[in-house]
Design a protein around this motif. Structure first.
Motif, PDB file in Angstrom:
ATOM      1  N   UNK A  71       0.829  -1.207   0.000  1.00 15.63           N
ATOM      2  CA  UNK A  71       0.000   0.000   0.000  1.00 15.63           C
ATOM      3  C   UNK A  71       0.862   1.255   0.000  1.00 15.63           C
ATOM      4  N   UNK A  72       1.914   1.277   0.821  1.00 14.16           N
ATOM      5  CA  UNK A  72       2.780   2.447   0.891  1.00 14.16           C
ATOM      6  C   UNK A  72       3.511   2.661  -0.431  1.00 14.16           C
ATOM      7  N   UNK A  73       4.023   1.588  -1.015  1.00 10.30           N
ATOM      8  CA  UNK A  73       4.758   1.710  -2.281  1.00 10.30           C
ATOM      9  C   UNK A  73       3.815   2.118  -3.417  1.00 10.30           C
ATOM     10  N   UNK A  74       2.633   1.520  -3.467  1.00  8.30           N
ATOM     11  CA  UNK A  74       1.700   1.835  -4.551  1.00  8.30           C
ATOM     12  C   UNK A  74       1.173   3.248  -4.460  1.00  8.30           C
ATOM     13  N   UNK A  75       1.121   3.812  -3.250  1.00  4.90           N
ATOM     14  CA  UNK A  75       0.644   5.191  -3.110  1.00  4.90           C
ATOM     15  C   UNK A  75       1.613   6.195  -3.705  1.00  4.90           C
ATOM     16  N   UNK A  76       2.827   5.771  -4.015  1.00  5.60           N
ATOM     17  CA  UNK A  76       3.807   6.682  -4.622  1.00  5.60           C
ATOM     18  C   UNK A  76       3.781   6.636  -6.144  1.00  5.60           C
ATOM     19  N   UNK A  77       2.866   5.876  -6.741  1.00  7.12           N
ATOM     20  CA  UNK A  77       2.847   5.703  -8.188  1.00  7.12           C
ATOM     21  C   UNK A  77       1.656   6.434  -8.799  1.00  7.12           C
ATOM     22  N   UNK A  90       7.751  -2.689  -5.629  1.00  6.81           N
ATOM     23  CA  UNK A  90       8.885  -1.803  -5.839  1.00  6.81           C
ATOM     24  C   UNK A  90       8.399  -0.502  -6.457  1.00  6.81           C
ATOM     25  N   UNK A  91       9.209   0.527  -6.281  1.00  5.46           N
ATOM     26  CA  UNK A  91       8.825   1.872  -6.688  1.00  5.46           C
ATOM     27  C   UNK A  91       8.910   2.032  -8.207  1.00  5.46           C
ATOM     28  N   UNK A  92       8.145   2.986  -8.704  1.00  7.18           N
ATOM     29  CA  UNK A  92       8.195   3.349 -10.110  1.00  7.18           C
ATOM     30  C   UNK A  92       9.182   4.507 -10.289  1.00  7.18           C
ATOM     31  N   UNK A  93       9.457   4.838 -11.521  1.00  7.14           N
ATOM     32  CA  UNK A  93      10.391   5.934 -11.777  1.00  7.14           C
ATOM     33  C   UNK A  93       9.885   7.271 -11.279  1.00  7.14           C
ATOM     34  N   UNK A  94       8.577   7.495 -11.336  1.00  3.68           N
ATOM     35  CA  UNK A  94       7.988   8.758 -10.886  1.00  3.68           C
ATOM     36  C   UNK A  94       7.474   8.609  -9.460  1.00  3.68           C
TER      37      UNK A  94
END
Length: 321
Positions: A67-73, A85-89
């Motif tokens: 949830x935390x990682x997906x909220x950054x995408x 894992x994180x996305x480029x943006x």
């Protein structure tokens, strides 16, 4: 006189020294090492229990990490990147701003509705549980055993089984599609009442109540000045349970509310999630995920701040003095 030692006496002396356990000169005696068992103050380590605990911890943390990682995408980043894992943006801040401003800021309205339902519903349920639990624990009256049986039976009944009768009753009274249709059913917490009943029985000594009454204190003064400070851990525990139950309540608002302006966060995020399946609907899964992350932050903060009182409330009565 010359002292002579006969072979027989030397043989008897050697056998005596062997019998006594003494080693011959020049040799080091071997000491037996005893196996160390588990220390009484330290629990025995179990590899199987450690592995099972690790699996449970992993099972609990993986959804939160996702949830935390997906909220950054962004919306596109959710489909083009690996889930854990994180996305480029890195778009966490932009997602938070979009969540609060999307559809004329309706997320803020849902958040305020949830706070209203928790404040009145969970707060009222905690107050009623404290009053009822104290009365059932410290006062004798006819029908006390029947009330205990009713409370135990109510704990065993799931809330979904009462949803349809509750809807029919509130529909007859004309209270559906109003905040009272969510607040009034939330005032009843059989588990909170039972928990306060058990806690008050152990935490409030009868001798203290008798001393307060002998000194001339009335029942209300005794309750507010003597009983409430002793019930503080139990009150925090019950309030946490009722707050989480009301905050995460989904099924009751689903059948009671039709106006989106009165939706809580759970129902509002569900409507955003179903928006992609409607004709011409725009998928906003990144806002749903970000809104879910924002939704659980107050619950985590409440548990961390009240952890001490919560643990002491759960362990009350487990140690006999």
């Amino acid at each position: 006189m010359s002292s002579t030692v006969s072979p027989a006496s030397a043989s008897r002396a050697g056998s005596a020294s062997d019998a006594s356990g003494s080693a011959p000169s020049g040799s080091v005696p071997k000491l037996r090492t005893r196996r160390r068992g588990p220390t009484p103050g330290r629990p025995r380590r179990s590899v199987l229990l450690t592995v099972l605990t690790g699996l449970v911890l992993l099972y609990s943390l993986v959804p939160l990490v996702w949830l935390v990682i997906s909220a950054t995408k962004t919306q596109e980043g959710l489909s083009r990147s690996f889930g854990l894992w994180f996305d480029g943006d890195f778009a966490l801040w932009g997602n938070i701003v979009d969540t609060f401003t999307y559809n004329d800021g309706v997320f803020t309205r849902w958040l305020l509705n949830t706070v209203l339902y928790v404040g009145l519903g969970a707060g009222g349920a905690t107050l009623l549980a404290v009053l009822g639990g104290y009365a059932l624990a410290k006062f004798e009256f006819p029908g006390r055993r029947a009330v205990f049986a009713v409370v135990i039976g109510a704990v065993a009944v799931p809330g979904t089984a009462l949803a349809v009768p509750t809807f029919l009753m509130f529909s007859t009274m004309g209270l559906t599609n109003t905040p009272w249709a969510v607040i009034i059913p939330s005032l009843i917490s059989p588990f909170g009442l039972y928990l306060m009943w058990v806690f008050a029985s152990e935490a409030v000594p009868n001798e203290l109540l008798e001393a307060a009454r002998i000194d001339g204190a009335g029942e209300l003064r005794t309750f507010f000045l003597v009983v409430l400070p002793l019930l503080a851990p139990g009150i925090v525990t019950v309030s946490l349970f009722t707050m989480v139950a009301t905050w995460n309540n989904y099924f009751l608002p689903l059948i009671m509310l039709k106006d989106p302006d009165w939706y809580p966060l759970t129902l509002g995020l569900h409507s955003w999630n179903d928006q992609a399946a409607t004709a011409g609907g725009q998928p906003v899964f990144h806002l749903v995920i970000t809104g879910s992350l924002i939704t659980i932050v107050p619950l985590i903060a409440a548990f961390l701040l009240l952890q001490k009182y919560w643990q002491s409330g759960l362990s009350a009565g487990s140690v006999k003095e």
